[in-house]
Each structure stands twice: as structure tokens, then as C-alpha cells.
Enzyme design. Structure first.
Site, short mmCIF file in Angstrom:
data_model
loop_
_atom_site.label_atom_id
_atom_site.label_comp_id
_atom_site.label_asym_id
_atom_site.label_seq_id
_atom_site.Cartn_x
_atom_site.Cartn_y
_atom_site.Cartn_z
N VAL A 97 -1.17 -30.88 -2.86
CA VAL A 97 -0.35 -29.98 -3.67
C VAL A 97 -1.00 -28.59 -3.75
O VAL A 97 -0.35 -27.57 -3.55
CB VAL A 97 -0.16 -30.56 -5.10
CG1 VAL A 97 0.53 -29.56 -6.01
CG2 VAL A 97 0.64 -31.85 -5.04
N LYS A 131 -15.07 -29.31 2.73
CA LYS A 131 -13.65 -29.00 2.76
C LYS A 131 -13.45 -27.48 2.75
O LYS A 131 -12.66 -26.94 3.53
CB LYS A 131 -13.00 -29.62 1.52
CG LYS A 131 -11.57 -29.96 1.68
CD LYS A 131 -11.17 -30.85 0.54
CE LYS A 131 -9.71 -31.13 0.56
NZ LYS A 131 -9.27 -31.90 -0.59
N LEU A 156 7.34 -31.64 -4.24
CA LEU A 156 7.13 -31.52 -2.79
C LEU A 156 7.13 -32.88 -2.13
O LEU A 156 6.45 -33.79 -2.60
CB LEU A 156 5.78 -30.84 -2.51
CG LEU A 156 5.53 -29.50 -3.22
CD1 LEU A 156 4.09 -29.05 -2.98
CD2 LEU A 156 6.51 -28.45 -2.72
N CYS A 174 2.94 -40.67 -4.84
CA CYS A 174 3.65 -40.30 -6.07
C CYS A 174 4.45 -41.42 -6.71
O CYS A 174 4.26 -41.72 -7.89
CB CYS A 174 4.61 -39.14 -5.78
SG CYS A 174 3.77 -37.58 -5.62
C1 UDX Z 1 8.07 -38.02 -3.36
C2 UDX Z 1 9.27 -37.23 -3.92
O1 UDX Z 1 10.34 -37.25 -2.97
C3 UDX Z 1 8.84 -35.84 -4.27
O2 UDX Z 1 9.93 -35.13 -4.82
C4 UDX Z 1 7.71 -35.94 -5.29
O3 UDX Z 1 7.33 -34.73 -5.81
C5 UDX Z 1 6.55 -36.70 -4.66
O4 UDX Z 1 6.99 -37.99 -4.28
P1 UDX Z 1 6.85 -38.27 -1.04
O5 UDX Z 1 5.80 -39.08 -1.72
O6 UDX Z 1 6.39 -37.28 -0.04
O7 UDX Z 1 7.71 -37.47 -2.11
O8 UDX Z 1 7.80 -39.34 -0.34
P2 UDX Z 1 9.38 -39.56 -0.11
O9 UDX Z 1 9.84 -38.86 1.11
O10 UDX Z 1 10.13 -39.29 -1.34
O11 UDX Z 1 9.36 -41.15 0.19
C6 UDX Z 1 8.80 -42.06 -0.74
C7 UDX Z 1 8.85 -43.49 -0.24
O12 UDX Z 1 10.19 -43.94 -0.18
C8 UDX Z 1 8.31 -43.69 1.17
O13 UDX Z 1 7.58 -44.91 1.20
C9 UDX Z 1 9.55 -43.77 2.03
O14 UDX Z 1 9.36 -44.47 3.22
C10 UDX Z 1 10.50 -44.47 1.09
N1 UDX Z 1 11.92 -44.19 1.40
C11 UDX Z 1 12.42 -42.93 1.24
C12 UDX Z 1 12.75 -45.23 1.80
O15 UDX Z 1 12.32 -46.38 1.95
N2 UDX Z 1 14.08 -44.95 2.02
C13 UDX Z 1 14.60 -43.70 1.86
O16 UDX Z 1 15.83 -43.53 2.04
C14 UDX Z 1 13.74 -42.66 1.47
#
Ligand code: UDX
Length: 423
Positions: A13, A37, A150, A257
Site C-alpha cells: 500500500v 529494502k 487497491l 485483505c
Molecule cells: C481486495 C479488494 O478487492 C480491495 O478493494 C481491497 O482494498 C483489498 O482486498 P485483493 O486482495 O487484491 O483486493 O484481491 P481481489 O482481486 O479482490 O481478490 C480476492 C480473492 O477473491 C482472491 O483470492 C480471488 O481469487 C478471489 N476471487 C475474486 C474469486 O474467487 N472470484 C472472483 O470473482 C473475484
């Protein structure tokens, strides 16, 4: 107007926030406590796989708008704004651990000029804005909440073209100054009180996790009644109140997250006297989903003492992040039942898990395996040579936890095929 922004914490982030603010024209100093880092960031080398981030970090370094320094106390003395982007890991009871946040606030307190605005970007429990105010112990420093939304893999684009910017503060002037940092960004900017901004972040992630668990639960219903989940979800998604996004069934949700925030909102609600049973169900469905994938593997192969191939180790495609990855959760369960897992991921090159061997080629992962599990939705896996895979496996079994492969092409070649929510 150009501002000077210090960013504390150069994780996922913090680095995205710092680099993107420099891209918007601000002068940014990013600080971290890890010397190696900072050294590599100064050379423009970034430790994570994130589309477009390395380019804007290098651009920022070259233009002099982005610098890196060891120690938060060395970054903040000329700052108009200090963004706190330190980790808030899950504590033993599911609540967020705020030790890093408090430590960072204490560390910078004496160095801040009067009127500098401290901004919380880390995902923090409701009330943390006030907790940072207390840790700073300075009445001349306003603290504002500005949660991030994000997604990994598209973080730069999400920052520069967000759906919204949420700002929480009791100090309207401070909130207005934070809003002005986003002048180059076209998005609704909403200002609210700190508790609402903090709750908004958890509520958004909890809702998305709910949508995913619901999708996976509908997939289980489809399996039971002989329906095809892809068609069911398509038919649902055309309703604009539902929408098509986040309706892809899978091996369960993971990442840095959702699991943490889902548990945290349950614990926040509990502390406030509300039993968020819906959310407990959402988490339980996710745990079941891992187990359902394991059972699919066991239904076609005796895995005790055998090798299972796993394509995809990252928690989703487009990232090398394995935190709370469903792939690893499934691998762990297969290993506990006596299997050796041979994994391949285009972005993850090594991992330390007993019973899991990481190889650098998809075909090598399949050699001698009694079953192949597709766990991450990398596009690359769609184009694999199925004959070559089948010839090298000990048995032709595929469990496609992302409904990614061509099931007809596999079945024509004598593979058993199980997707999620469709036969
Ligand atoms: C998420 C939120 O989307 C973001 O807004 C927040 O601030 C941080 O957490 P991220 O952790 O990058 O972002 O992942 P995301 O793309 O949301 O996917 C989360 C999980 O859901 C993954 O394991 C993904 O594979 C799964 N997923 C997502 C599904 O199984 N099906 C989907 O349709 C979408």
C-alpha cells in the site's frame, strides 16, 4: 498545488501510494525500517510484482519527486502530510494488531511541524484515528482516515482511477486539504467522520467476500442439482442490481485483505455488542470451499503417498503474493493426507512448505502426478499442451478450481474433469 508527502511503510500500500502521489506531481519521501529494502528502492528495484509500479517508481526517482529514506523520523520533518501505511496484521483473537501503527505514530511525533496532517491509510478498526491522535499526543496535528481500496495486480490503476476516494475526519479543513491531494484524479471524493470512513473499508471488503462465498455456495447448489454455475451466474449478473463482477466461482477467497478484514469486522461487531452471524457464515463457506476442492481430488485418486500437481500458487492471477492463498491452503490439506504437492506458478518461484516442491515449469509440475489441480486463474494455463501433460501424468485427472481449462478438450483426451459448480 504541490504538497510534500511522507509515506511511512513501503509495503504494498505504501509504495503504491507514494509512487502514485509522485506521479500526481507531489514531492514524496517514503520511509521504511528495513535497510535492504530502502537500498534497493533507491536503485528503482521494487520487491513486488505489480503492473506499472516499477515504471512510476523509476520516473519519480529520475524526476526527483520520489525519494526513499531509512526510518520514519527522517522522512517527516518537512512534510505537509504523513501517510501511515504500516501493516495491521490479524492478532490472535481475529482483531487487527495495531502495534506497528502506534509505534510509527510515537516515532514521528516529536519531528512533525505544527499543522502537518497525519493520514491513516492502513486498514484499521473503527476508532483508530483517535488511537493515532493519542499515540501522537499532539493537539496541533490533525489525524485523518483515508482508506485504500487497491486490488493487487491493478493497484496503480486503482489509485490513479479510483471508483471513489473516502476521507474521514472531524476536522473539515484537514479533510479538505487531503481531498486537494487528489486534484488530478477523476473520482467522487466523499468526506465523512472517521468512524464511517473506517467502517466503509471493512464493509466494502466484507461485502465482496460475501459475494464470493455466495457464488461458491451457489456453485455447490449447482453441483447438487445438476445446473451449470457459469450460466446461472451469467443469468444473475445481467440484473444490474447484481452485476457480473465478483461472481467467478473458485477455490475460495484469500489474499492479504479479505481473510483478515472478514475476521476483523466480526470481532469489531462483537466488541460493539452485535453478533455478525452472516459474516461468520461467509467465512465458514470459504473454509468449506477449500475442503470441497480437496474432496474432488480424493474422489478420483488415492493421494496418500502420491504426487498431486498444482498449477498456481499465488492467491490470484497477476500477483506473486501467496498470503492466505487458497492454493496453499489446499496444498496444506493434501499434504496432511499424505500427498506430495508439486507446484508451478508463473510469478512464484520458491516457497518454504514441507511437502510442497516448487518447480519452474508447468509440465514439470505434472510429471508423475495422479491429479492436477488448477488453483490460480493465470491465462497461461489455458494454452498448455494437454497431450504432453496427459502423457507425463501417472493418471489423467483434472480438478479445475477456477473453471479455466477446456473441459471438452480434456475429456476427449481421456481425462476426468471436475470444475466448480458444473459437471
Ligand atoms: C481486495 C479488494 O478487492 C480491495 O478493494 C481491497 O482494498 C483489498 O482486498 P485483493 O486482495 O487484491 O483486493 O484481491 P481481489 O482481486 O479482490 O481478490 C480476492 C480473492 O477473491 C482472491 O483470492 C480471488 O481469487 C478471489 N476471487 C475474486 C474469486 O474467487 N472470484 C472472483 O470473482 C473475484
Amino acid at each position: 498545488m504541490t504538497s510534500t508527502i511522507a509515506v511511512v511503510g513501503t509495503g504494498y500500500v505504501g509504495l503504491t501510494t507514494g509512487a502514485c502521489f509522485s506521479k500526481l506531481g507531489h514531492d514524496v519521501i517514503c520511509a521504511d525500517i528495513v535497510p535492504e529494502k530502502i537500498d534497493s528502492l533507491k536503485r528503482g528495484e521494487i520487491p513486488i510484482h505489480e503492473a506499472g509500479l516499477e515504471e512510476i517508481v523509476r520516473e519519480g526517482i529520475d524526476s526527483g519527486k520520489l525519494t526513499f529514506v531509512l526510518g520514519a523520523e527522517n522522512a517527516v520533518s518537512n512534510a505537509d502530510f504523513v501517510y501511515l501505511c504500516v501493516p495491521t496484521p490479524q492478532g490472535a483473537d481475529g482483531s487487527a494488531d495495531l502495534t506497528y501503527l502506534q509505534a510509527a505514530a510515537r516515532q514521528i511525533s516529536a519531528k512533525l511541524q505544527p499543522g502537518t496532517i497525519v493520514v491513516n491509510k492502513s486498514t484499521v478498526p473503527v476508532g483508530s484515528t483517535h488511537l493515532v491522535e493519542r499515540a501522537l499526543g499532539r493537539s496541533d496535528i490533525p489525524v485523518v482516515s483515508n482508506p485504500e481500496f487497491l486490488r493487487e495486480g491493478t493497484a496503480v490503476d486503482d489509485f490513479l482511477n479510483p471508483d471513489r476516494v473516502v476521507i474521514g475526519s472531524d476536522d473539515q479543513a484537514a479533510a479538505g486539504r487531503v481531498a486537494a491531494l487528489y486534484l488530478g484524479v477523476r473520482a467522487p471524493i466523499m468526506v465523512t467522520d472517521p468512524a464511517s470512513a473506517e467502517t466503509c473499508k471493512y464493509a466494502a471488503n466484507a461485502f465482496l467476500a460475501t459475494k464470493l462465498s455466495f457464488t461458491n455456495a451457489i456453485a455447490a447448489v449447482c453441483e447438487a442439482v445438476g445446473a451449470d454455475v457459469n450460466d446461472v451466474l451469467l443469468g444473475m449478473g445481467y440484473d444490474h442490481r447484481i452485476g457480473h463482477e465478483f461472481l467467478r466461482p473458485g477455490p475460495g477467497w484469500g489474499g492479504s485483505c479479505f481473510p483478515k478484514d472478514a475476521k476483523a469486522i466480526i470481532s469489531i461487531a462483537e466488541d460493539a455488542g452485535y453478533d455478525f452471524s452472516l459474516m461468520r457464515g461467509v467465512v465458514a463457506v470459504n473454509e468449506e470451499q477449500f475442503e470441497r476442492i480437496v474432496r474432488k481430488v480424493e474422489s478420483v485418486a488415492d493421494i496418500d503417498g502420491a504426487t498431486v500437481a498444482m498449477l498456481g500458487l499465488a492467491f490470484k492471477a497477476g500477483t506473486d503474493d501467496v498470503r492466505e492463498s487458497p492454493s496453499l491452503e489446499i496444498a496444506r490439506r493434501l499434504i496432511a493426507k499424505g500427498a506430495t504437492v508439486c507446484g508451478y506458478d508463473p510469478a512464484v518461484k520458491s516457497l518454504n512448505m514441507e511437502g510442497l516442491e516448487v518447480v519452474d515449469d508447468a509440465y514439470a509440475a505434472c510429471e508423475g502426478a495422479v491429479a492436477l489441480v488448477v488453483a490460480t486463474e493465470w491465462d497461461d494455463f489455458k494454452w498448455l499442451d494437454l497431450d504432453k501433460i496427459g502423457d507425463s501424468m501417472a493418471a489423467r485427472n483434472v480438478v479445475d478450481a477456477r473453471n479455466l481449462l477446456d473441459r471438452g478438450a480434456l475429456r476427449r483426451r481421456g481425462f476426468t474433469y471436475q470444475g466448480v459448480g458444473r459437471s
